[in-house]
Design a protein around this motif. Structure first.
Motif, PDB file in Angstrom:
ATOM      1  N   ASP A   1      44.234  67.029  32.282  1.00 19.28           N
ATOM      2  CA  ASP A   1      42.894  67.372  32.737  1.00 19.28           C
ATOM      3  C   ASP A   1      41.853  66.675  31.881  1.00 19.28           C
ATOM      4  O   ASP A   1      42.090  66.376  30.723  1.00 19.28           O
ATOM      5  CB  ASP A   1      42.671  68.875  32.584  1.00 19.28           C
ATOM      6  N   VAL A   2      40.677  66.541  32.467  1.00 15.46           N
ATOM      7  CA  VAL A   2      39.650  65.746  31.799  1.00 15.46           C
ATOM      8  C   VAL A   2      39.226  66.337  30.445  1.00 15.46           C
ATOM      9  O   VAL A   2      39.017  65.604  29.481  1.00 15.46           O
ATOM     10  CB  VAL A   2      38.470  65.504  32.766  1.00 15.46           C
ATOM     11  N   THR A   3      39.168  67.652  30.332  1.00 18.04           N
ATOM     12  CA  THR A   3      38.762  68.245  29.047  1.00 18.04           C
ATOM     13  C   THR A   3      39.858  68.041  27.999  1.00 18.04           C
ATOM     14  O   THR A   3      39.576  67.702  26.852  1.00 18.04           O
ATOM     15  CB  THR A   3      38.479  69.758  29.179  1.00 18.04           C
ATOM     16  N   THR A   4      41.115  68.225  28.400  1.00 23.43           N
ATOM     17  CA  THR A   4      42.242  67.998  27.497  1.00 23.43           C
ATOM     18  C   THR A   4      42.327  66.527  27.124  1.00 23.43           C
ATOM     19  O   THR A   4      42.598  66.176  25.978  1.00 23.43           O
ATOM     20  CB  THR A   4      43.557  68.414  28.185  1.00 23.43           C
ATOM     21  N   GLN A   5      42.063  65.670  28.110  1.00 22.04           N
ATOM     22  CA  GLN A   5      42.109  64.236  27.896  1.00 22.04           C
ATOM     23  C   GLN A   5      41.204  63.823  26.748  1.00 22.04           C
ATOM     24  O   GLN A   5      41.610  63.080  25.852  1.00 22.04           O
ATOM     25  CB  GLN A   5      41.666  63.554  29.189  1.00 22.04           C
ATOM     26  N   SER A   6      39.987  64.339  26.732  1.00 24.22           N
ATOM     27  CA  SER A   6      39.072  63.898  25.688  1.00 24.22           C
ATOM     28  C   SER A   6      39.507  64.449  24.327  1.00 24.22           C
ATOM     29  O   SER A   6      39.360  63.781  23.304  1.00 24.22           O
ATOM     30  CB  SER A   6      37.629  64.249  26.051  1.00 24.22           C
ATOM     31  N   GLN A   7      40.095  65.653  24.308  1.00 28.04           N
ATOM     32  CA  GLN A   7      40.598  66.187  23.032  1.00 28.04           C
ATOM     33  C   GLN A   7      41.752  65.348  22.488  1.00 28.04           C
ATOM     34  O   GLN A   7      41.818  65.057  21.295  1.00 28.04           O
ATOM     35  CB  GLN A   7      41.065  67.635  23.202  1.00 28.04           C
ATOM     36  N   ILE A   8      42.683  64.961  23.378  1.00 29.45           N
ATOM     37  CA  ILE A   8      43.850  64.193  22.933  1.00 29.45           C
ATOM     38  C   ILE A   8      43.423  62.816  22.424  1.00 29.45           C
ATOM     39  O   ILE A   8      43.909  62.336  21.408  1.00 29.45           O
ATOM     40  CB  ILE A   8      44.880  64.056  24.094  1.00 29.45           C
ATOM     41  N   LEU A   9      42.467  62.208  23.129  1.00 33.14           N
ATOM     42  CA  LEU A   9      41.991  60.897  22.683  1.00 33.14           C
ATOM     43  C   LEU A   9      41.378  60.978  21.297  1.00 33.14           C
ATOM     44  O   LEU A   9      41.610  60.139  20.435  1.00 33.14           O
ATOM     45  CB  LEU A   9      40.948  60.344  23.655  1.00 33.14           C
ATOM     46  N   ARG A  10      40.574  62.025  21.086  1.00 37.92           N
ATOM     47  CA  ARG A  10      39.934  62.151  19.782  1.00 37.92           C
ATOM     48  C   ARG A  10      40.959  62.459  18.701  1.00 37.92           C
ATOM     49  O   ARG A  10      40.830  62.022  17.558  1.00 37.92           O
ATOM     50  CB  ARG A  10      38.822  63.197  19.828  1.00 37.92           C
ATOM     51  N   LEU A  11      42.004  63.216  19.070  1.00 36.28           N
ATOM     52  CA  LEU A  11      43.075  63.499  18.097  1.00 36.28           C
ATOM     53  C   LEU A  11      43.775  62.206  17.683  1.00 36.28           C
ATOM     54  O   LEU A  11      43.949  61.941  16.486  1.00 36.28           O
ATOM     55  CB  LEU A  11      44.087  64.479  18.710  1.00 36.28           C
ATOM     56  N   ILE A  12      44.162  61.402  18.671  1.00 40.25           N
ATOM     57  CA  ILE A  12      44.860  60.147  18.361  1.00 40.25           C
ATOM     58  C   ILE A  12      43.978  59.262  17.480  1.00 40.25           C
ATOM     59  O   ILE A  12      44.429  58.674  16.499  1.00 40.25           O
ATOM     60  CB  ILE A  12      45.245  59.407  19.662  1.00 40.25           C
ATOM     61  N   ASP A  13      42.699  59.223  17.826  1.00 40.39           N
ATOM     62  CA  ASP A  13      41.778  58.378  17.080  1.00 40.39           C
ATOM     63  C   ASP A  13      41.612  58.859  15.632  1.00 40.39           C
ATOM     64  O   ASP A  13      41.597  58.064  14.690  1.00 40.39           O
ATOM     65  CB  ASP A  13      40.419  58.373  17.795  1.00 40.39           C
ATOM     66  N   SER A  14      41.527  60.181  15.456  1.00 42.28           N
ATOM     67  CA  SER A  14      41.321  60.667  14.085  1.00 42.28           C
ATOM     68  C   SER A  14      42.602  60.512  13.255  1.00 42.28           C
ATOM     69  O   SER A  14      42.540  60.203  12.068  1.00 42.28           O
ATOM     70  CB  SER A  14      40.836  62.118  14.085  1.00 42.28           C
ATOM     71  N   LEU A  15      43.769  60.654  13.889  1.00 45.88           N
ATOM     72  CA  LEU A  15      45.024  60.443  13.161  1.00 45.88           C
ATOM     73  C   LEU A  15      45.151  58.989  12.721  1.00 45.88           C
ATOM     74  O   LEU A  15      45.600  58.690  11.619  1.00 45.88           O
ATOM     75  CB  LEU A  15      46.228  60.815  14.039  1.00 45.88           C
ATOM     76  N   ARG A  16      44.736  58.091  13.606  1.00 46.97           N
ATOM     77  CA  ARG A  16      44.783  56.670  13.260  1.00 46.97           C
ATOM     78  C   ARG A  16      43.966  56.412  12.002  1.00 46.97           C
ATOM     79  O   ARG A  16      44.409  55.717  11.083  1.00 46.97           O
ATOM     80  CB  ARG A  16      44.228  55.840  14.406  1.00 46.97           C
ATOM     81  N   LYS A  17      42.761  56.975  11.960  1.00 49.98           N
ATOM     82  CA  LYS A  17      41.897  56.723  10.807  1.00 49.98           C
ATOM     83  C   LYS A  17      42.451  57.392   9.557  1.00 49.98           C
ATOM     84  O   LYS A  17      42.472  56.813   8.468  1.00 49.98           O
ATOM     85  CB  LYS A  17      40.478  57.214  11.094  1.00 49.98           C
ATOM     86  N   GLU A  18      42.935  58.639   9.739  1.00 49.45           N
ATOM     87  CA  GLU A  18      43.436  59.407   8.600  1.00 49.45           C
ATOM     88  C   GLU A  18      44.687  58.772   8.000  1.00 49.45           C
ATOM     89  O   GLU A  18      44.831  58.677   6.785  1.00 49.45           O
ATOM     90  CB  GLU A  18      43.794  60.800   9.108  1.00 49.45           C
ATOM     91  N   LEU A  19      45.603  58.327   8.869  1.00 48.70           N
ATOM     92  CA  LEU A  19      46.886  57.830   8.387  1.00 48.70           C
ATOM     93  C   LEU A  19      46.909  56.306   8.274  1.00 48.70           C
ATOM     94  O   LEU A  19      47.921  55.725   7.889  1.00 48.70           O
ATOM     95  CB  LEU A  19      48.015  58.293   9.318  1.00 48.70           C
ATOM     96  N   GLY A  20      45.805  55.652   8.628  1.00 45.45           N
ATOM     97  CA  GLY A  20      45.727  54.199   8.500  1.00 45.45           C
ATOM     98  C   GLY A  20      46.694  53.443   9.393  1.00 45.45           C
ATOM     99  O   GLY A  20      47.152  52.354   9.062  1.00 45.45           O
ATOM    100  N   MET A  21      47.019  54.013  10.553  1.00 44.20           N
ATOM    101  CA  MET A  21      47.938  53.329  11.473  1.00 44.20           C
ATOM    102  C   MET A  21      47.177  52.321  12.315  1.00 44.20           C
ATOM    103  O   MET A  21      45.989  52.501  12.580  1.00 44.20           O
ATOM    104  CB  MET A  21      48.554  54.343  12.448  1.00 44.20           C
ATOM    105  N   ALA A  22      47.878  51.298  12.768  1.00 46.78           N
ATOM    106  CA  ALA A  22      47.319  50.456  13.820  1.00 46.78           C
ATOM    107  C   ALA A  22      47.625  51.156  15.141  1.00 46.78           C
ATOM    108  O   ALA A  22      48.694  51.737  15.311  1.00 46.78           O
ATOM    109  CB  ALA A  22      47.963  49.086  13.780  1.00 46.78           C
ATOM    110  N   LEU A  23      46.673  51.111  16.069  1.00 48.95           N
ATOM    111  CA  LEU A  23      46.868  51.809  17.341  1.00 48.95           C
ATOM    112  C   LEU A  23      46.771  50.821  18.498  1.00 48.95           C
ATOM    113  O   LEU A  23      45.857  49.991  18.555  1.00 48.95           O
ATOM    114  CB  LEU A  23      45.787  52.894  17.499  1.00 48.95           C
ATOM    115  N   ILE A  24      47.737  50.912  19.411  1.00 46.95           N
ATOM    116  CA  ILE A  24      47.625  50.156  20.660  1.00 46.95           C
ATOM    117  C   ILE A  24      47.537  51.172  21.789  1.00 46.95           C
ATOM    118  O   ILE A  24      48.445  51.973  21.992  1.00 46.95           O
ATOM    119  CB  ILE A  24      48.835  49.219  20.872  1.00 46.95           C
ATOM    120  N   LEU A  25      46.411  51.168  22.471  1.00 47.84           N
ATOM    121  CA  LEU A  25      46.158  52.156  23.513  1.00 47.84           C
ATOM    122  C   LEU A  25      46.252  51.468  24.867  1.00 47.84           C
ATOM    123  O   LEU A  25      45.425  50.615  25.203  1.00 47.84           O
ATOM    124  CB  LEU A  25      44.760  52.753  23.301  1.00 47.84           C
ATOM    125  N   ILE A  26      47.283  51.831  25.638  1.00 47.14           N
ATOM    126  CA  ILE A  26      47.495  51.198  26.936  1.00 47.14           C
ATOM    127  C   ILE A  26      46.927  52.095  28.021  1.00 47.14           C
ATOM    128  O   ILE A  26      47.238  53.294  28.054  1.00 47.14           O
ATOM    129  CB  ILE A  26      48.999  51.005  27.184  1.00 47.14           C
TER     130      ILE A  26
END
Lengths: 352, 343
Positions: free
Chosen positions: A201-226
């Protein structure tokens, strides 16, 4: 002495920055006459902590590229050319056993459908802990502690009790969070998220995107978003690569790509989304036709049958991925560019 | 305005929860709870909500696919329940198109057979005549006639969805429920299907209920919008005023969750968050259904269910069910989020 005077070509400097690189990758299914090429000369690179968006319609080869990179091509599929480099090490020639060691701690994947990616007959805790015990050599209790820590990190409330839940007992958003927790459990250097929010769902979608983005920054991972949705990459990606018919047709920094797309396909995709916000009476102007069938490749530029700017040369020759105006930062695979690039920018009023 | 084509009054749908080996009824899921709205003839109502909000069940109830536990549905001035009792089946005036054209077409029948079956079951045409009609249906949805010989697996997602639309059109309905018809398709193909649906609506005066969780599509196709959460209507009204000035915190949260295809705006704009999981439909809480997720919830939201009402000084057709929608701090937060979403 030679070392200091030797000029570094721009390309080498960039590739040493990249954690993960796909170089001139080709993927095909079937043999000999029946062979179908689904990915052609795809090159992508992503640096430490950087987010790369890979955008395209179904069948454009975006998932095939990533499956090839992970050594997970289904039966019949094979890499026909190119390299996949993780911190400079080529993964293409690794044995299945060596590749297993790379998956998880080197590259991890979050797939689209959390329900089919999780084992329905195992609790969340058991399937999370399994690789930690088998590959990570952790004790059961250490693995349990780590699982709770990870579920907390991805925002699953009551982590300790959730370990005993089965996948069907969680909502779609919670399942996707559990999958993310599993993906990051071995501290991967590269995280590949393949349409991570499409089924949500659209509300969950935006939460998951922000989670992935914050984990990337926190853990210093490279992210490929398809994704097939340019709206999704707008908020997360630093750079975007647009794929069409198994080839990269344009790459640029996210803001540049949205403000001044240079490939007619990118421009058409952007128009399709922004039109949706217009009034009810207006007719949409979608991209006509269908993406090409890889079994019958189009002569010349693969986008030419759907392109508004098509010329004779487009039907005859495949354009190269090149950048003539922006010094290599914005390569595009189009014969009509940069003329189109300029007129597109003017038509959309400069910045969008 | 003339009488609406479709009228729902206090519609409720409940499903029994069965437990144990005797399958005894242990409780009920309140899938849809006292839902009322109208659809004007030839217009489209967009029904929006997340999974479990009751939007699909409402759509199914409208064409007799879900049993009504309460309330009435009137279709072109005739009561659905009375019609069903009199005829044993519903007359051919409404149809439904589902989300997944992979699952809704029989993989072992050709496209032609699938369409012909509908015509024959409803005794609309037979033999050669039916073949002719199948050809015309394929024309109507913009598919080549030779696709009639193909099986669903040989078609793309967009083509399959066109076939599903052709099948719905076969009985010449006046009203079609479109349940997430473009959600499974690529963005570029979505536009083609939306155009097709709008052309068909204009040519034939069709009435649509467009069910979706995708607000950008609904904005383009709908004349008015109904927003559901936890089986109840949170907000309804004309499309324009819902999108420019949502009254309910949930609508606002939905709007601010839609990604804006502009990196600068997308990274800066304020958001209204939905805090927790959707409510459990088998144990509905007293008060507002949205209370657990709402940033503005207070004691009254936990005890009394807000009624749908309009806001003073606003469009009287624009209704929302929120105790706090008139309060300045709520209005300010919502309008800030709305500005981020539209600009």
């Amino acid at each position: 002495m030679m070392m200091f005077t030797k000029p570094h070509p721009a390309q080498t400097i960039r590739s040493s920055d990249a954690v993960f690189e796909v170089k001139d990758l080709g993927v095909a299914y079937g043999r000999d006459a029946a062979s179908v090429q689904v990915v052609n000369d795809v090159s992508l690179s992503v640096g430490r902590g950087e987010a790369l968006g890979v955008v395209g319609e179904s069948g454009c080869g975006k998932s095939q590229t990533m499956l090839a990179a992970l050594g997970l091509l289904p039966r019949g599929g094979r890499i026909t050319s190119g390299q996949v480099l993780l911190e400079g090490r080529n993964l293409v020639d690794l044995s299945p056993r060596e590749m297993r060691a790379v998956r998880g701690s080197g590259i991890a994947l979050i797939s689209q459908d959390a329900l089919t990616s999780l084992n329905p007959a195992m609790t969340i805790g058991t399937q999370m802990a399994e690789p930690m015990i088998h590959y990570g050599g952790m004790s059961r209790s250490a693995a349990r502690t780590r699982c709770i820590e990870l579920l907390d990190l991805v925002g699953i409330p009551g982590a300790a009790t959730r370990l005993a839940s089965y996948p069907h007992e969680l909502s779609g958003g919670m399942r996707q969070r559990a999958l993310i927790a599993m993906a990051i459990s071995a501290n991967p250097k590269v995280l590949i998220a393949d349409e991570p929010t499409t089924a949500l769902d659209v509300t969950t979608q935006s939460q998951i995107l922000r989670l992935i983005d914050s984990l990337r920054k926190e853990l210093g991972m490279a992210l490929i978003l398809i994704t097939h949705d340019l709206g999704v990459v707008a908020g997360v990606a630093d750079r975007v690569a647009v794929l069409y018919a198994g080839r990269v047709v344009e790459t640029a920094e996210t803001e540049t790509l949205f403000a001044s797309p240079r490939h007619p396909y990118t421009k058409a995709l952007l128009d399709t989304i922004s039109q949706l916000e217009d009034e009810v009476s207006e007719r949409l102007n979608p991209i006509p036709g269908l993406p090409p069938d890889p079994r019958n490749p189009v002569q010349g530029c693969p986008f030419n049958p759907r392109c508004d700017y098509v010329r004779d040369v487009c039907r005859a020759e495949l354009p190269a991925l090149a950048d003539s105006v922006e010094g290599g930062r914005h390569p595009v695979r189009c014969h009509v560019d940069p003329f189109v690039g300029l007129s597109l920018t003017m038509a959309s009023g400069g910045a969008r | 305005m003339s009488a609406p084509a479709i009228q729902l009054k206090d519609v409720s749908v409940r499903f029994p929860i069965r437990k144990g080996i005797l399958r005894r009824v242990a409780g009920e899921v309140h899938a849809v709870d006292s839902v009322s709205f109208d659809i004007a003839e030839g217009e489209t109502v967009g029904l929006v909500g997340e999974s479990g909000s009751g939007k699909s069940t409402t759509g199914r109830a409208l064409i007799g696919l879900a049993p009504l536990a309460g309330g009435t549905v009137e279709c072109f001035g005739r009561d659905l329940r009375a019609l069903r009792q009199a005829h044993g089946a519903l007359p051919r005036m409404s149809q439904i198109v589902f989300q997944d054209p992979y699952a809704s077409l029989n993989p072992r029948m050709t496209i032609g057979e699938t369409l012909k079956e509908v015509l024959e079951v409803h005794e609309l045409a037979k033999g050669h005549d039916a073949d002719q009609r199948v050809g015309r249906l394929l024309d109507d949805v913009g598919l080549r006639r030779d696709l009639a010989e193909r099986y669903p697996h040989a078609l793309s997602g967009g083509q399959r969805q066109r076939v599903a639309i052709a099948r719905a059109l076969a009985i010449e309905p006046k009203f079609i429920v479109l349940d997430e018809v473009v959600s499974a398709l690529d963005v570029s193909i979505q536009g083609q299907i939306v155009n097709l649906l709008q052309d068909l609506q204009q040519d034939r005066g069709l009435t649509y209920l467009f069910i979706t969780h995708d607000l950008s599509i609904v904005r383009h196709v709908s004349h008015s919008i109904v927003v559901m959460y936890g089986g109840q209507i949170m907000e309804k009204g004309p499309r324009k005023s819902i999108f420019s000035a949502p009254l309910h915190p949930y609508t606002s949260a939905l709007l601010s969750a839609v990604p804006v295809p502009n990196p600068r705006i997308e990274r800066m704009r304020p958001r209204i968050d939905v805090r927790s999981e959707p409510p459990d439909p088998s144990a509905p809480l007293p008060g507002c259904r949205f209370q657990k997720s709402c940033l503005f919830a207070t004691e009254i939201c936990r005890t009394s269910r807000p009624q749908l009402r309009s806001m003073t000084g606003r469009d009287p057709d624009h209704l929302a069910a929120c105790h706090h929608m008139q309060e300045p701090h709520v209005r300010e937060a919502l309008s800030r989020a709305a500005q981020g979403a539209v600009s």
